[in-house]
Design a protein around this motif. Structure first.
Motif, mmCIF file in Angstrom:
data_model
loop_
_atom_site.group_PDB
_atom_site.id
_atom_site.type_symbol
_atom_site.label_atom_id
_atom_site.label_comp_id
_atom_site.label_asym_id
_atom_site.label_seq_id
_atom_site.Cartn_x
_atom_site.Cartn_y
_atom_site.Cartn_z
ATOM 1 N N LEU B 23 0.836 -1.190 0.000
ATOM 2 C CA LEU B 23 0.000 0.000 0.000
ATOM 3 C C LEU B 23 0.875 1.244 0.000
ATOM 4 O O LEU B 23 1.990 1.218 0.535
ATOM 5 C CB LEU B 23 -0.898 0.036 1.238
ATOM 6 C CG LEU B 23 -1.950 -1.052 1.376
ATOM 7 C CD1 LEU B 23 -2.700 -0.894 2.693
ATOM 8 C CD2 LEU B 23 -2.947 -0.998 0.214
ATOM 9 N N ASP B 24 0.372 2.311 -0.604
ATOM 10 C CA ASP B 24 1.110 3.574 -0.532
ATOM 11 C C ASP B 24 0.215 4.673 0.033
ATOM 12 O O ASP B 24 -0.911 4.408 0.477
ATOM 13 C CB ASP B 24 1.696 3.961 -1.904
ATOM 14 C CG ASP B 24 0.628 4.233 -2.949
ATOM 15 O OD1 ASP B 24 0.938 4.079 -4.143
ATOM 16 O OD2 ASP B 24 -0.511 4.601 -2.583
ATOM 17 N N ASN B 25 0.710 5.894 -0.021
ATOM 18 C CA ASN B 25 0.041 7.028 0.598
ATOM 19 C C ASN B 25 -1.406 7.253 0.143
ATOM 20 O O ASN B 25 -2.208 7.843 0.872
ATOM 21 C CB ASN B 25 0.869 8.289 0.326
ATOM 22 C CG ASN B 25 0.367 9.459 1.123
ATOM 23 O OD1 ASN B 25 0.215 9.367 2.329
ATOM 24 N ND2 ASN B 25 0.055 10.542 0.454
ATOM 25 N N GLN B 26 -1.726 6.778 -1.041
ATOM 26 C CA GLN B 26 -3.087 6.960 -1.534
ATOM 27 C C GLN B 26 -4.089 6.251 -0.622
ATOM 28 O O GLN B 26 -5.211 6.701 -0.436
ATOM 29 C CB GLN B 26 -3.196 6.453 -2.980
ATOM 30 C CG GLN B 26 -4.531 6.714 -3.645
ATOM 31 C CD GLN B 26 -4.903 8.187 -3.703
ATOM 32 O OE1 GLN B 26 -4.058 9.076 -3.699
ATOM 33 N NE2 GLN B 26 -6.190 8.449 -3.756
ATOM 34 N N TYR B 27 -3.681 5.121 -0.030
ATOM 35 C CA TYR B 27 -4.558 4.408 0.883
ATOM 36 C C TYR B 27 -4.830 5.264 2.114
ATOM 37 O O TYR B 27 -5.958 5.319 2.615
ATOM 38 C CB TYR B 27 -3.953 3.052 1.285
ATOM 39 C CG TYR B 27 -4.923 2.199 2.063
ATOM 40 C CD1 TYR B 27 -4.886 2.156 3.457
ATOM 41 C CD2 TYR B 27 -5.917 1.473 1.403
ATOM 42 C CE1 TYR B 27 -5.796 1.394 4.176
ATOM 43 C CE2 TYR B 27 -6.837 0.711 2.109
ATOM 44 C CZ TYR B 27 -6.773 0.677 3.500
ATOM 45 O OH TYR B 27 -7.680 -0.070 4.199
ATOM 46 N N GLN B 32 -8.368 9.075 5.319
ATOM 47 C CA GLN B 32 -8.655 10.440 5.762
ATOM 48 C C GLN B 32 -10.034 10.902 5.306
ATOM 49 O O GLN B 32 -10.605 11.820 5.872
ATOM 50 C CB GLN B 32 -7.584 11.404 5.246
ATOM 51 C CG GLN B 32 -6.270 11.231 5.968
ATOM 52 C CD GLN B 32 -5.165 12.076 5.373
ATOM 53 O OE1 GLN B 32 -5.322 12.691 4.311
ATOM 54 N NE2 GLN B 32 -4.044 12.121 6.045
ATOM 55 N N LEU B 33 -10.553 10.273 4.276
ATOM 56 C CA LEU B 33 -11.866 10.656 3.768
ATOM 57 C C LEU B 33 -12.994 9.952 4.510
ATOM 58 O O LEU B 33 -14.167 10.239 4.294
ATOM 59 C CB LEU B 33 -11.965 10.350 2.272
ATOM 60 C CG LEU B 33 -11.102 11.214 1.361
ATOM 61 C CD1 LEU B 33 -11.138 10.687 -0.058
ATOM 62 C CD2 LEU B 33 -11.569 12.658 1.388
ATOM 63 N N VAL B 149 -5.256 5.192 13.714
ATOM 64 C CA VAL B 149 -5.032 5.807 12.420
ATOM 65 C C VAL B 149 -3.547 6.058 12.281
ATOM 66 O O VAL B 149 -2.951 6.750 13.094
ATOM 67 C CB VAL B 149 -5.789 7.143 12.293
ATOM 68 C CG1 VAL B 149 -5.494 7.801 10.961
ATOM 69 C CG2 VAL B 149 -7.281 6.911 12.461
ATOM 70 N N LEU B 150 -2.956 5.471 11.271
ATOM 71 C CA LEU B 150 -1.522 5.643 11.096
ATOM 72 C C LEU B 150 -1.235 6.750 10.113
ATOM 73 O O LEU B 150 -1.860 6.864 9.083
ATOM 74 C CB LEU B 150 -0.885 4.340 10.604
ATOM 75 C CG LEU B 150 -0.736 3.292 11.684
ATOM 76 C CD1 LEU B 150 -1.998 2.492 11.851
ATOM 77 C CD2 LEU B 150 0.421 2.379 11.391
ATOM 78 N N CYS B 151 -0.256 7.563 10.481
ATOM 79 C CA CYS B 151 0.078 8.696 9.645
ATOM 80 C C CYS B 151 1.487 8.510 9.129
ATOM 81 O O CYS B 151 2.420 8.337 9.900
ATOM 82 C CB CYS B 151 -0.035 9.971 10.472
ATOM 83 S SG CYS B 151 0.537 11.417 9.621
ATOM 84 N N PHE B 152 1.643 8.525 7.831
ATOM 85 C CA PHE B 152 2.972 8.310 7.266
ATOM 86 C C PHE B 152 3.555 9.620 6.781
ATOM 87 O O PHE B 152 3.120 10.184 5.804
ATOM 88 C CB PHE B 152 2.889 7.297 6.131
ATOM 89 C CG PHE B 152 2.585 5.934 6.659
ATOM 90 C CD1 PHE B 152 1.287 5.544 6.864
ATOM 91 C CD2 PHE B 152 3.611 5.087 7.022
ATOM 92 C CE1 PHE B 152 0.998 4.313 7.419
ATOM 93 C CE2 PHE B 152 3.328 3.841 7.565
ATOM 94 C CZ PHE B 152 2.018 3.447 7.756
#
Lengths: 191, 163
Positions: B23-27, B32-33, B149-152
């Motif tokens: 998975l990348d940041n788009q996930y 967030q939505l 919620v994980l924040c990268f």
């Protein structure tokens, strides 16, 4: 005296992919836009009050689609009518051509981007569209709106010449700062 | 399993997914939505992704199985799959699609068949990972807790926002 309320702007989103429609709808709603999402260019034209065959103004048709659209955001690659075709139809219509149009595409093709911008698109978004891209929409809507407001302002100025200056001062104070600024700029140009 | 360890397990599992490039940041964008007004948003979008992808994979099989392969069609399908995988952040699937498209350009049937196998593999892998993720989320909620919620911020830095 009507005060310009900060009402929600209405965006028409066009994409043939259900998944992408769901995404863009959520992105727009999260950014406080009112959204209508359709799956094709022809359906988009219906919402805008334009039939596919004719490009005459919506006033000719019964008030079936009196929905005001402030911006159209459309996918480029769609079967049948592409986003570019839809753009041309909107810009070719006297009643719709002031509606800002944004094109989305998953492919970064410079010639495509240029073609769209030259065709009258305000912006080109690369997919996947991000939440941060939504900020770029409001300026385009406001640009169109302020043009509209200035025209309205000029019409109202003519009507108000009979009102006394005291009454005008009182009304000025009720107006939003934005409106007042527009009025001032108009006053300057009249001198 | 008690809530704390469920949540820890969730954090470990999710971090690994990002670290290993599934998975990348788009996930994260999708997450967030999601909010109280749309509590199932990610699940809904990912479900659509599963449906779309499986349809596309079947179509690809069929198209590549023909005597005379319509490479334009193959390319169109792969393009669609690349788009939808990018939309949900399924990075490895997206990357395989990009390589797959190069093969289409070369009109190489053998190569395309190999890539189809690869993309199928990556797809089913990420599918099972996501299903595990959703299962863990369900378990956490059932145990009365909230999903971390994980924040990268950087590729290697993982920060937990809320538990």
């Amino acid at each position: 005296m009507a005060v310009v309320a900060e009402s929600q702007f209405h965006v028409l989103a066009v994409d043939d992919s259900l998944m992408d429609r769901k995404l863009i709808e959520r992105l727009l709603k999260t950014s406080s836009f009112q959204v209508t999402a359709v799956d094709s260019g022809s359906r988009a034209l219906q919402v805008l009050g334009l039939s596919e065959d004719l490009t005459s103004s919506p006033a000719v048709y019964p008030a079936h689609n009196e929905i005001e659209v402030n911006l159209v955001i459309t996918d480029y690659c769609m079967p049948g009518m592409t986003g570019y075709d839809l753009l041309k139809k909107i810009k070719g219509s006297s009643s719709l051509r002031d509606i800002p149009v944004v094109i989305m595409s998953s492919e970064n093709v410079p010639s495509r981007i240029n073609r769209c911008l030259e065709g009258g698109a305000e912006e080109f978004f690369l997919k996947p569209v991000q939440l941060s891209d939504m900020k770029r929409l409001r300026p385009h809507i406001l640009k169109g709106k302020s043009k509209e407001q200035q025209l309205q302002q000029e019409e109202e100025e003519e009507e108000e010449t009979s009102i006394s200056s005291n009454k005008r001062k009182a009304m000025d104070e009720e107006l939003s700062p934005e409106r007042r600024r527009l009025r001032l700029s108009n006053n300057n140009s009249l001198i | 399993m008690e809530l704390g360890s469920l949540q820890r397990r969730y954090i470990d599992f999710t971090s690994a997914l990002f670290r290993e490039g599934f998975l990348d940041n788009q996930y994260t964008q999708l997450q967030q939505l999601q909010d109280e007004s749309n509590p199932e948003f990610v699940l809904e979008v990912v479900t659509l992704f599963f449906e779309d992808s499986e349809k596309l994979l079947n179509e690809l099989s069929r198209t590549l199985d023909q005597q005379v392969v319509d490479f334009k069609k193959v390319d169109a399908h792969v393009h669609q799959l690349k788009g939808s995988s990018a939309s949900i952040g399924a990075q490895r699937v997206k990357n395989v699609c990009m390589a797959f498209r190069n093969c289409c350009e070369e009109r190489n049937q053998e190569g395309c068949l190999r890539w189809l196998q690869q993309v199928r593999q990556e797809y089913f892998l990420v599918k099972s990972k996501l299903e595990t993720l959703f299962r863990l989320e369900k378990q956490i909620l059932a145990a009365g807790g909230s999903v971390p919620v994980l924040c990268f911020l950087w590729p290697t830095h993982v920060e937990t926002l809320s538990v």
